[in-house]
Design a protein around this motif. Structure first.
Motif, short mmCIF file in Angstrom:
data_model
loop_
_atom_site.label_atom_id
_atom_site.label_comp_id
_atom_site.label_asym_id
_atom_site.label_seq_id
_atom_site.Cartn_x
_atom_site.Cartn_y
_atom_site.Cartn_z
N VAL A 67 0.77 -1.22 0.03
CA VAL A 67 0.01 -0.15 0.08
C VAL A 67 0.82 1.14 0.07
CG1 VAL A 67 -1.98 -1.17 0.96
CG2 VAL A 67 -0.12 0.02 2.56
N ALA A 68 2.13 1.39 -0.43
CA ALA A 68 3.09 2.37 -0.51
C ALA A 68 2.47 3.06 -1.83
CB ALA A 68 4.24 1.82 -0.89
N PRO A 69 2.78 4.45 -1.94
CA PRO A 69 2.02 5.36 -2.75
C PRO A 69 2.17 4.86 -4.43
CG PRO A 69 3.08 6.65 -1.22
CD PRO A 69 3.62 5.19 -0.95
N ASP A 70 3.20 4.08 -4.53
CA ASP A 70 3.27 3.75 -6.12
C ASP A 70 2.86 2.22 -6.07
OD1 ASP A 70 4.29 6.16 -6.58
OD2 ASP A 70 6.60 5.52 -6.33
N ASP A 78 -6.83 3.67 -3.81
CA ASP A 78 -7.43 5.06 -4.24
C ASP A 78 -8.66 5.13 -5.16
OD1 ASP A 78 -5.25 5.58 -2.68
OD2 ASP A 78 -3.76 6.43 -4.32
N TRP A 79 -8.79 4.45 -6.16
CA TRP A 79 -9.78 4.48 -7.33
C TRP A 79 -10.94 3.95 -6.51
CZ3 TRP A 79 -12.10 -0.34 -9.66
CH2 TRP A 79 -13.02 0.20 -10.45
N LEU A 80 -11.14 3.05 -5.55
CA LEU A 80 -12.16 2.51 -4.96
C LEU A 80 -12.96 3.36 -3.92
CD1 LEU A 80 -11.18 -1.32 -4.74
CD2 LEU A 80 -13.11 -0.59 -6.10
N THR A 81 -12.25 3.90 -3.28
CA THR A 81 -12.41 4.89 -1.83
C THR A 81 -13.15 6.04 -2.49
OG1 THR A 81 -10.13 5.39 -1.72
CG2 THR A 81 -11.10 3.71 -0.29
N HIS A 82 -14.18 6.47 -1.60
CA HIS A 82 -14.81 7.75 -1.70
C HIS A 82 -14.10 9.14 -1.55
CE1 HIS A 82 -18.27 10.34 -2.56
NE2 HIS A 82 -18.17 10.97 -1.30
N GLU A 86 -5.65 7.08 4.28
CA GLU A 86 -4.16 7.22 4.70
C GLU A 86 -3.53 5.99 5.19
OE1 GLU A 86 -3.21 11.14 6.36
OE2 GLU A 86 -5.21 11.44 6.53
N PHE A 87 -2.53 5.74 4.90
CA PHE A 87 -1.85 4.51 5.55
C PHE A 87 -0.16 5.16 6.11
CE2 PHE A 87 -4.34 2.88 2.15
CZ PHE A 87 -4.66 1.78 2.87
N GLU A 88 0.08 4.56 7.33
CA GLU A 88 1.11 5.02 8.15
C GLU A 88 2.26 4.03 8.09
OE1 GLU A 88 3.51 7.47 10.86
OE2 GLU A 88 1.78 7.81 9.40
N PRO A 89 3.57 4.16 7.55
CA PRO A 89 4.53 3.40 7.40
C PRO A 89 5.04 2.99 8.89
CG PRO A 89 5.46 5.53 6.82
CD PRO A 89 3.95 5.56 6.99
N MET A 90 5.44 1.80 8.95
CA MET A 90 5.64 1.22 10.42
C MET A 90 7.34 1.43 10.47
SD MET A 90 3.47 -2.37 10.67
CE MET A 90 4.55 -2.86 12.13
N GLY A 91 8.13 1.75 9.32
CA GLY A 91 9.63 1.90 9.56
C GLY A 91 10.22 0.74 9.02
N TRP A 225 2.94 -1.27 6.48
CA TRP A 225 1.88 -0.17 6.84
C TRP A 225 1.01 -0.30 7.60
CZ3 TRP A 225 3.09 4.42 3.67
CH2 TRP A 225 4.38 4.24 2.74
N TYR A 226 0.11 0.70 8.30
CA TYR A 226 -1.21 0.39 8.82
C TYR A 226 -2.22 1.39 8.58
CZ TYR A 226 -3.99 -0.02 13.09
OH TYR A 226 -5.27 -0.45 14.01
#
Length: 517
Positions: A67-70, A78-82, A86-91, A225-226
């Motif tokens: 689920v990284a941006p690329d 991104d296409w499916l959601t209204h 947002e997703f937070e990287p865990m490091g 990601w979370y």
């Protein structure tokens, strides 16, 4: 029976888990009017969250890959959601392995970093480690190839499988343990290779290596990601896509059976006797569950039904949900997850529970992963401990309603909780002092909430037979009936996402344009 006066739905989706929401949202984006039905009181399936006394836990999400941006999967979301999620990287470090009495082994991303992690711990096994990392890459690619055939005509899928038969033989038809055994005889390294099998529920001696590579390798491509806001964020962002297109999402509606006329599925009948019609019905409750609980007797090809019923189900689990008050990071909690194996035997489940102790467990602290979490003045944080088990541990109470299982079941649960918490206390002594709330969930709760066969929340086991089964195509041999979710592609949120997309593409091929994009 109550009949709807006119057909108003283009498609009905049964089950609001990730696969159900994504198939419904994808068809809604294509202009279809979709009705999403969920038996539980909360939408979202295993992405839903629940709260107690100011604490909140996810029931099925601990971390996500791809689920990284690329990433393509992120593009689908991104296409499916209204509105955008947002997703937070865990490091860099996302998992920690605790194998017997050895020092913790951190696992970091990407592939090259994890290769270095393993070589630092096992310097004499460099060749085996390099071969393992290469196998993860190749196994993942092969599994993606197999997955693509789930929404293709049979002859096209057969051509793709023929063209890739060498890779399929090497990675799909061999188990995780068979691949490991071909690379190393070092028991500690072998345990490290297999330790994360709980991410897909396929025990190493049973699971297709390609399935293991697909799931465990997903964190090595672009990290772990979370979802910001927790698992419930999926429903909050996907359901509006359905309703904005004229569809509906209804919780607390149990579907009792599929309506079949002239060998074609034409709708569903709910538990309150309402018949709802549509040209397309998508089942997101699992392939086996669809056949055993929804399909009328005598419907569907016997060979298709038999093949699905012959596939084994995955594991079950106990979850101990923990509420903390205080400085949890100072006490030892981390954003990264922890896998504990008191011995080097990683391929085991607690089948004798409550006798003995769990052979392994997983610990996650969701609150530290979510930047939107507000601990408040009492510094409230949520954590979870998971132990893998078998349905046999709770089968004697399966036919009794919740609340009517008697003192024996209550005592059983207390024994499980006490043994799990004792292990947690041994592993995180300072954190254990901050625990103010404990709640145990058993496979019976999973079965009641999700409807999964024997509470096995990963659905069908990821065996080589399951990976290569043509019976799990999104489009079933029964006209009007489609399958979505984990059983179509793979276990977990990522697999359910793909299952939903490929199902929608089987209904409306215009969805394929989004996949190519």
């Amino acid at each position: 029976m109550v009949k709807d006066e006119a057909q108003t739905w283009d498609a009905i989706v049964v089950g609001s888990g990730m696969g159900g929401m994504t198939s419904a949202a994808a068809l809604s984006k294509m202009g279809h009017k979709v009705l999403l039905l969920e038996q539980y009181k909360t939408l979202g399936g295993l992405t839903h969250s629940f709260s107690r006394d100011g604490f909140s836990w996810d029931v099925g999400i601990h971390y996500l890959g791809c689920v990284a941006p690329d990433d393509r999967e992120r593009g689908m979301i991104d296409w499916l959601t209204h509105t955008p999620m947002e997703f937070e990287p865990m490091g860099a470090v996302y998992d920690n392995l605790h194998l017997a009495d050895a020092p913790p082994l951190v696992l970091s991303r990407p592939f090259e970093a994890q290769e270095r992690d393993l070589k630092d711990r096992f310097p004499d096994e460099a060749e085996a480690i390099e071969a393992w990392v290469a196998a993860l890459r190749e196994g993942r690619e092969t599994m993606y190839t197999i997955a693509s055939t789930r929404a293709m005509p049979d002859f096209v899928g057969q051509m793709i499988e023929w063209w890739n038969h060498r890779a399929i033989e090497k990675w799909c038809k061999r188990t995780t343990q068979e691949v490991i055994d071909s690379l190393t005889r070092n028991p500690d390294l072998a345990a490290a290779f297999a330790a994360q099998w709980g991410d897909h529920g396929g025990r190493p001696h049973k699971a297709s290596f390609a399935m293991h590579a697909l799931i465990c390798g997903s964190f090595l491509e672009s990290g772990a990601w979370y979802p910001v806001g927790g698992g419930r964020a999926f429903a909050e962002h996907l359901i509006p896509t359905i309703t904005q297109a004229g569809g509906e999402a209804r919780a607390g509606v149990k579907v009792d059976m599929l309506l079949v006329e002239n060998d074609k599925v034409v709708g569903v009948r709910t538990s309150d006797g309402e018949d709802i019609h549509a040209d397309v019905v998508i089942s997101n409750i699992g392939a086996r569950e669809t056949i055993n609980t929804l399909l009328p007797a005598g419907s569907g090809p016997e060979d298709w039904i038999g093949e699905i019923q012959a596939l084994p189900a995955s594991i079950a689990h106990f979850s101990l949900f923990l509420g903390f008050e205080g400085d949890v990071e100072e006490a030892g909690a981390t954003r990264s997850n922890h896998w504990f194996y008191p011995t080097r035997e990683v391929d085991a489940v607690w089948s004798a529970a409550p006798k003995g102790n769990p052979p392994g467990f997983f610990v996650s602290f969701a609150s530290l992963k979510d930047p939107s979490h507000d601990p408040g003045p009492k510094q409230k944080y949520a954590g979870e401990m998971v132990v893998w088990t078998d349905w046999s541990t709770v089968a004697q109470w399966a036919d009794l309603p919740s609340g009517e299982r008697g003192p024996e079941y209550k005592a059983f649960k207390q024994q499980i909780e006490d043994k799990m918490f004792a292990l947690f206390e041994d592993s995180f002594p300072d954190l254990a002092k901050l625990v103010v709330l404990r709640e145990l969930s058993t496979p019976l709760a999973t079965a009641a909430i999700t409807g999964h066969h024997e509470g096995r929340f990963y659905g069908l086991d990821g065996t080589p037979e399951r990976v290569l089964s043509d019976a799990l195509n999104a489009k079933t041999p029964i006209e009007g009936l489609y399958l979505s979710g984990q059983d179509v592609v793979s276990q977990g949120i990522q697999g359910a996402l793909w299952g939903g997309i490929l199902c929608a593409a089987s209904v409306d091929p215009k969805v394929f344009k989004q996949l190519r994009g």
